[in-house]
Design a protein around this motif. Structure first.
Motif, PDB file in Angstrom:
ATOM      1  N   GLU A  34       0.824  -1.212   0.000  1.00  0.00           N
ATOM      2  CA  GLU A  34       0.000   0.000   0.000  1.00  0.00           C
ATOM      3  C   GLU A  34       0.860   1.264   0.000  1.00  0.00           C
ATOM      4  O   GLU A  34       0.520   2.247  -0.672  1.00  0.00           O
ATOM      5  CB  GLU A  34      -0.957   0.001   1.201  1.00  0.00           C
ATOM      6  N   VAL A  35       1.958   1.257   0.740  1.00  0.00           N
ATOM      7  CA  VAL A  35       2.867   2.409   0.723  1.00  0.00           C
ATOM      8  C   VAL A  35       3.445   2.590  -0.674  1.00  0.00           C
ATOM      9  O   VAL A  35       3.592   3.716  -1.162  1.00  0.00           O
ATOM     10  CB  VAL A  35       3.980   2.265   1.787  1.00  0.00           C
ATOM     11  N   GLY A  36       3.741   1.480  -1.357  1.00  0.00           N
ATOM     12  CA  GLY A  36       4.234   1.553  -2.734  1.00  0.00           C
ATOM     13  C   GLY A  36       3.211   2.175  -3.671  1.00  0.00           C
ATOM     14  O   GLY A  36       3.567   2.974  -4.551  1.00  0.00           O
ATOM     15  N   GLU A  37       1.942   1.822  -3.497  1.00  0.00           N
ATOM     16  CA  GLU A  37       0.893   2.408  -4.327  1.00  0.00           C
ATOM     17  C   GLU A  37       0.761   3.904  -4.063  1.00  0.00           C
ATOM     18  O   GLU A  37       0.588   4.699  -5.001  1.00  0.00           O
ATOM     19  CB  GLU A  37      -0.430   1.687  -4.082  1.00  0.00           C
ATOM     20  N   LEU A  38       0.875   4.302  -2.803  1.00  0.00           N
ATOM     21  CA  LEU A  38       0.858   5.716  -2.452  1.00  0.00           C
ATOM     22  C   LEU A  38       2.065   6.432  -3.064  1.00  0.00           C
ATOM     23  O   LEU A  38       1.938   7.519  -3.637  1.00  0.00           O
ATOM     24  CB  LEU A  38       0.842   5.879  -0.929  1.00  0.00           C
ATOM     25  N   ALA A  39       3.214   5.805  -2.964  1.00  0.00           N
ATOM     26  CA  ALA A  39       4.439   6.398  -3.525  1.00  0.00           C
ATOM     27  C   ALA A  39       4.328   6.582  -5.033  1.00  0.00           C
ATOM     28  O   ALA A  39       4.793   7.590  -5.581  1.00  0.00           O
ATOM     29  CB  ALA A  39       5.643   5.523  -3.183  1.00  0.00           C
ATOM     30  N   ARG A  40       3.709   5.626  -5.710  1.00  0.00           N
ATOM     31  CA  ARG A  40       3.541   5.732  -7.161  1.00  0.00           C
ATOM     32  C   ARG A  40       2.736   6.976  -7.516  1.00  0.00           C
ATOM     33  O   ARG A  40       3.099   7.736  -8.410  1.00  0.00           O
ATOM     34  CB  ARG A  40       2.868   4.481  -7.719  1.00  0.00           C
ATOM     35  N   ILE A  41       1.653   7.228  -6.797  1.00  0.00           N
ATOM     36  CA  ILE A  41       0.834   8.408  -7.079  1.00  0.00           C
ATOM     37  C   ILE A  41       1.600   9.689  -6.765  1.00  0.00           C
ATOM     38  O   ILE A  41       1.578  10.643  -7.542  1.00  0.00           O
ATOM     39  CB  ILE A  41      -0.492   8.353  -6.294  1.00  0.00           C
ATOM     40  N   ILE A  42       2.301   9.715  -5.639  1.00  0.00           N
ATOM     41  CA  ILE A  42       3.089  10.899  -5.266  1.00  0.00           C
ATOM     42  C   ILE A  42       4.147  11.181  -6.329  1.00  0.00           C
ATOM     43  O   ILE A  42       4.348  12.332  -6.739  1.00  0.00           O
ATOM     44  CB  ILE A  42       3.744  10.708  -3.879  1.00  0.00           C
ATOM     45  N   ALA A  43       4.830  10.122  -6.776  1.00  0.00           N
ATOM     46  CA  ALA A  43       5.885  10.289  -7.782  1.00  0.00           C
ATOM     47  C   ALA A  43       5.333  10.849  -9.084  1.00  0.00           C
ATOM     48  O   ALA A  43       6.000  11.634  -9.767  1.00  0.00           O
ATOM     49  CB  ALA A  43       6.588   8.955  -8.039  1.00  0.00           C
ATOM     50  N   ARG A  44       4.122  10.456  -9.424  1.00  0.00           N
ATOM     51  CA  ARG A  44       3.541  10.904 -10.690  1.00  0.00           C
ATOM     52  C   ARG A  44       2.866  12.263 -10.565  1.00  0.00           C
ATOM     53  O   ARG A  44       2.874  13.049 -11.502  1.00  0.00           O
ATOM     54  CB  ARG A  44       2.571   9.849 -11.204  1.00  0.00           C
TER      55      ARG A  44
END
Length: 108
Positions: A34-44
């Motif tokens: 879930e943190v990875g999914e959050l990070a993906r959105i933040i990165a984009r």
């Protein structure tokens, strides 16, 4: 909703719909996911990456997913998140009382 109420609500949901908690190790893996999914959105959204066609980013939903799994881990390991957050504020206030105020990198 308070943190205490959230912990109780998650526990009630697990008992009513979830059959049982996943193991602590599985929930740790889920939290990482879930943190990875959050990070993906933040990165984009805030970084240099762009969204892929068809992606439907929802920052709040991903943050809530992280919180959900964290609450699951707290419940199953007997952690009172309200008490621990209060202790964290005390620790940070004592340790960092002037550190950030004196940091020239943070001054406008």
């Amino acid at each position: 909703m308070t943190i205490e109420e959230a912990q109780k609500a998650v526990d009630q949901w697990i008992k009513e719909y979830g059959v049982r908690y996943f193991s602590e190790l599985t929930n740790m893996a889920c939290l990482t996911e879930e943190v990875g999914e959050l990070a993906r959105i933040i990165a984009r959204k805030y970084g240099d990456q762009s969204f892929k066609p068809g992606e439907d980013p929802n920052l709040g939903e991903e943050m809530a997913d992280v919180l959900w799994v964290l609450i699951c881990l707290a419940n199953q390991t007997g952690v009172d998140l309200t008490a621990e957050l209060k202790k964290s504020f005390e620790k940070k206030t004592f340790r960092d009382r002037t550190r950030h105020l004196e940091n020239p990198k943070l001054k406008a």
